[in-house]
Design an enzyme around this catalytic site. Structure first.
Site, PDB file in Angstrom:
ATOM      1  N   LEU A  51       0.788  -1.231   0.000  1.00 53.83           N
ATOM      2  CA  LEU A  51       0.000   0.000   0.000  1.00 53.83           C
ATOM      3  C   LEU A  51       0.822   1.285   0.000  1.00 53.83           C
ATOM      4  CD1 LEU A  51      -2.845  -1.128   2.424  1.00 53.83           C
ATOM      5  CD2 LEU A  51      -2.802  -1.282  -0.065  1.00 53.83           C
ATOM      6  N   CYS A  52       2.146   1.193  -0.055  1.00 54.78           N
ATOM      7  CA  CYS A  52       2.958   2.410  -0.187  1.00 54.78           C
ATOM      8  C   CYS A  52       2.842   2.922  -1.614  1.00 54.78           C
ATOM      9  CB  CYS A  52       4.423   2.120   0.115  1.00 54.78           C
ATOM     10  SG  CYS A  52       4.820   2.095   1.861  1.00 54.78           S
ATOM     11  N   HIS A  53       2.738   4.236  -1.744  1.00 55.52           N
ATOM     12  CA  HIS A  53       2.689   4.844  -3.073  1.00 55.52           C
ATOM     13  C   HIS A  53       4.071   4.785  -3.716  1.00 55.52           C
ATOM     14  CE1 HIS A  53      -0.884   6.600  -1.183  1.00 55.52           C
ATOM     15  NE2 HIS A  53      -1.345   6.728  -2.406  1.00 55.52           N
ATOM     16  N   MET A  77       8.544   5.983   4.986  1.00 59.05           N
ATOM     17  CA  MET A  77       8.790   4.565   4.728  1.00 59.05           C
ATOM     18  C   MET A  77      10.027   4.377   3.857  1.00 59.05           C
ATOM     19  SD  MET A  77       6.719   3.123   6.657  1.00 59.05           S
ATOM     20  CE  MET A  77       7.344   1.514   6.218  1.00 59.05           C
ATOM     21  N   GLU A  78      10.279   5.312   2.960  1.00 65.33           N
ATOM     22  CA  GLU A  78      11.474   5.229   2.125  1.00 65.33           C
ATOM     23  C   GLU A  78      12.732   5.406   2.974  1.00 65.33           C
ATOM     24  OE1 GLU A  78       8.100   5.583  -0.490  1.00 65.33           O
ATOM     25  OE2 GLU A  78       8.617   6.677   1.329  1.00 65.33           O
ATOM     26  N   ASP A 105      24.877  -8.892   6.164  1.00 64.44           N
ATOM     27  CA  ASP A 105      25.195  -9.907   5.163  1.00 64.44           C
ATOM     28  C   ASP A 105      26.682  -9.939   4.852  1.00 64.44           C
ATOM     29  OD1 ASP A 105      24.585 -11.886   3.092  1.00 64.44           O
ATOM     30  OD2 ASP A 105      24.967 -10.266   1.673  1.00 64.44           O
TER      31      ASP A 105
END
Length: 167
Positions: free
Chosen positions: A81-83, A118-119, A133
């Protein structure tokens, strides 16, 4: 929590998942900053303290910076649902925090109708995962911690994490 500003935004009136309609929002410059802290252990930090640690995949910090930027750009592919956003800018920095950790900060910006929190969080998280990693051959005791939003500006409400208000 009856205040309308405290309702979950990704649910429709029927309580089903829904993308937020940003069509009526104003276009503004939006900036967000997020941080992840990675506890590597003193031995690994000693290896990176005076320069980037080379590995077969490339230098750890440089590779993590690139991965963080790439992750931030792909946030809409990872988080439902993130644009999808065409970021104006994404900057990732990594600083050694003696005696045993590194701190990653990701700052994202866009001129648009929705924020870039969110980004920024995704960029910091992906950079942290990349460090894990690339260093796991040296130790599996690495801990990724404190991924959090530090600040955001340009939307309905600006935000600054309480720890950042002291600075």
């Amino acid at each position: 929590m009856s205040d309308t500003s405290s309702k979950l935004t990704h649910l429709n009136a029927a309580g089903q998942p829904a993308m937020v309609d940003v069509g009526a929002k104003a276009v503004t410059r939006r900036v967000a900053r997020a941080r992840s802290r990675v506890v590597l252990g003193a031995d690994i930090v000693a290896l990176v303290q005076h320069g980037d640690l080379p590995t077969r995949k490339g230098p750890v910090f440089q590779t993590a910076i690139l991965a963080g930027i790439m992750g931030a750009k792909r946030t809409a592919d990872l988080i439902p649902l993130c644009h999808p956003l065409g970021l104006d800018d994404c900057q990732v920095t990594i600083e050694v925090e003696l005696p045993d950790a590194v701190v990653i900060e990701c700052t994202t910006s866009v001129t648009g109708k929705t924020g870039v929190e969110m980004e920024a969080l995704t960029g910091a998280s992906v950079a942290a995962l990349t460090i894990y990693d690339m260093c796991k051959a040296l130790s599996h005791n690495i801990v990724i911690q404190e991924t959090r939003l530090l600040s955001k500006t340009g939307g309905k409400r600006d935000f600054q994490h309480v720890d950042e208000q002291k600075n």
